[in-house]
Design an enzyme around this catalytic site. Structure first.
Site, PDB file in Angstrom:
ATOM      1  N   GLY A  30       0.375  -0.969   0.117  1.00 27.04           N
ATOM      2  CA  GLY A  30       0.132   0.266   0.078  1.00 27.04           C
ATOM      3  C   GLY A  30       0.784   1.011  -0.108  1.00 27.04           C
ATOM      4  N   GLY A  67       0.064  -4.463   1.108  1.00 22.67           N
ATOM      5  CA  GLY A  67      -1.435  -4.684  -0.099  1.00 22.67           C
ATOM      6  C   GLY A  67      -1.464  -5.215  -1.116  1.00 22.67           C
ATOM      7  N   GLU A  86       5.189  -6.199   7.843  1.00 24.06           N
ATOM      8  CA  GLU A  86       5.081  -4.817   8.116  1.00 24.06           C
ATOM      9  C   GLU A  86       4.992  -5.452   9.864  1.00 24.06           C
ATOM     10  OE1 GLU A  86       2.265  -5.840   5.552  1.00 24.06           O
ATOM     11  OE2 GLU A  86       3.228  -7.520   6.511  1.00 24.06           O
ATOM     12  N   ASP A 133      -1.671  -7.209   7.795  1.00 25.28           N
ATOM     13  CA  ASP A 133      -3.013  -6.774   7.407  1.00 25.28           C
ATOM     14  C   ASP A 133      -3.429  -7.582   6.234  1.00 25.28           C
ATOM     15  OD1 ASP A 133      -1.470  -4.723   5.960  1.00 25.28           O
ATOM     16  OD2 ASP A 133      -3.281  -3.412   6.443  1.00 25.28           O
TER      17      ASP A 133
END
Length: 375
Positions: free
Chosen positions: A87, A135, A158, A166
């Site tokens: 992301g 992402g 992450e 996530d």
């Protein structure tokens, strides 16, 4: 090669063109043959997913899902290096520091998109040829089919930037065999090529150079069922010989991974690694010692709870965690150290696992009332 002056002219020409002309659109959405095709088109930033791309992809998937003339959805990246490296984290940190709404909206809409892919009624084929992280995993792994190549590099890194794996990591990681998902989540270990298939993240493996032919054949299918799509992917998969004989990169360590990463707390995992004392265990200790202690604790609990949740429940939980991270210290510090200043020396607060209290962790998992993610 372009002369420097010409190159500048070309770049200026590009900048002048409207953002929405095809060559510069950040995401291309087109219908070809029986397929809807999503092309992530930011090769210079390894196709990193930004807010406007999410906002374009989601309604298009929903439209194609209802369209009787669309039989499958294909997602791919341009540039030859990456499918999608993650992301647009820098935009989120800048907005977070400025007190802007983007960190709320970005994660909300990204997770809604992840759920749309996970529940998509049409066969969804992700061509994960190249770097696929964060992402990028979210817009591929929840789909019915994920095609890896020898160029695929998968990671959920992450914990190194004060976040947690996530985009539904709490759903798919604990469902991988043994404790491999916990290992990947906590250490950010990178899987490459056929190992992405062997770990259970990809469903098929095809040589990178055959991907254009595969795509052409998928598009040419006549009113295909999910089985027809699977049969075509299988026919390519069985023909691919790259690294076929090679042993899974983690094979010799699986027994250790399964025992060491089955502990109930981070402190216990660290203790077990120290007691083990093998070169492999020492290497994992080194890696884990660089990660955000807060992220490690959130991640371990996220996966342990996610193991028995639905994808929707996981995404709702992860949204709560994302907002807790946006309010904290480590995410901004991790992004600074790894992506902005690149000094690779984050100063985590708290700096030790023992200082991250259970109460703090509990708070991060609490419902957000009206602000909760609704799926």
């Amino acid at each position: 090669r372009l002369k420097p002056f010409n190159r500048l002219q070309v770049i200026l020409q590009h900048l002048k063109m409207s953002k929405h002309t095809d060559s510069t659109a950040e995401v291309l959405l087109e219908k070809r043959g029986c397929a809807g095709i999503i092309t992530l088109n930011r090769p210079r930033v390894l196709n990193a997913l930004n807010f406007s791309m999410i906002r374009q992809i989601y309604p298009q998937i929903k439209t194609w899902e209802q369209d009787p003339e669309t039989f499958l959805i294909i997602i791919k990246g341009t540039g030859g290096k990456a499918f999608c490296a993650g992301g647009d984290i820098i935009a989120i940190t800048d907005a977070g520091k400025a007190g802007d709404r983007l960190p709320q909206d970005f994660f909300r809409e990204e997770y809604i998109l992840n759920n749309a892919i996970g529940t998509c009624k049409k066969p969804y084929v992700a061509l994960i040829d190249g770097i696929t992280m964060g992402g990028g995993v979210g817009v591929s792994v929840h789909g019915r089919f994920r095609v890896a190549t020898e160029k695929t590099i998968f990671a959920m890194p992450e914990t190194a930037i004060g976040l947690f794996p996530d985009v539904g990591g709490g759903y798919f990681l604990p469902r991988l065999s043994g404790k491999i998902g916990y290992y990947l989540a906590l250490t950010g270990f990178r899987l490459k090529g056929r190992d992405v298939l062997k770990a259970g993240i990809a469903t098929h493996f095809v040589e990178s150079e055959k991907i254009p032919a595969l795509e052409k054949d998928l598009i040419a299918l006549k009113s295909p069922s999910t089985e027809d799509v699977a049969d075509l992917l299988n026919s390519y998969h069985v023909k691919s010989k790259v690294d076929q004989e090679k042993q899974f990169v983690l094979e010799e360590h699986m027994e250790k991974i399964n025992s060491l990463f089955s502990a109930n707390s981070m402190e216990e995992i660290v203790k077990k690694l120290k007691q083990d004392g093998s070169p492999f265990a020492i290497k994992q200790l080194e890696t884990i010692s660089k990660m955000s202690p807060t992220s490690l604790k959130l991640t371990l609990r996220q996966l342990r709870e996610g193991a028995s949740m639905s994808l929707q429940e996981v995404l709702t939980m992860e949204y709560r965690l994302s907002q807790a991270c946006m309010k904290g210290h480590d995410f901004y510090e991790g992004v600074r150290a790894v992506l902005v200043d690149k000094d690779q020396a984050p100063r985590w607060k708290p700096a030790a696992l023992e200082e991250v209290s259970d109460e703090f962790v509990d708070d991060c998992f609490k419902p957000l009332g009206n602000n909760d993610l609704k799926l």
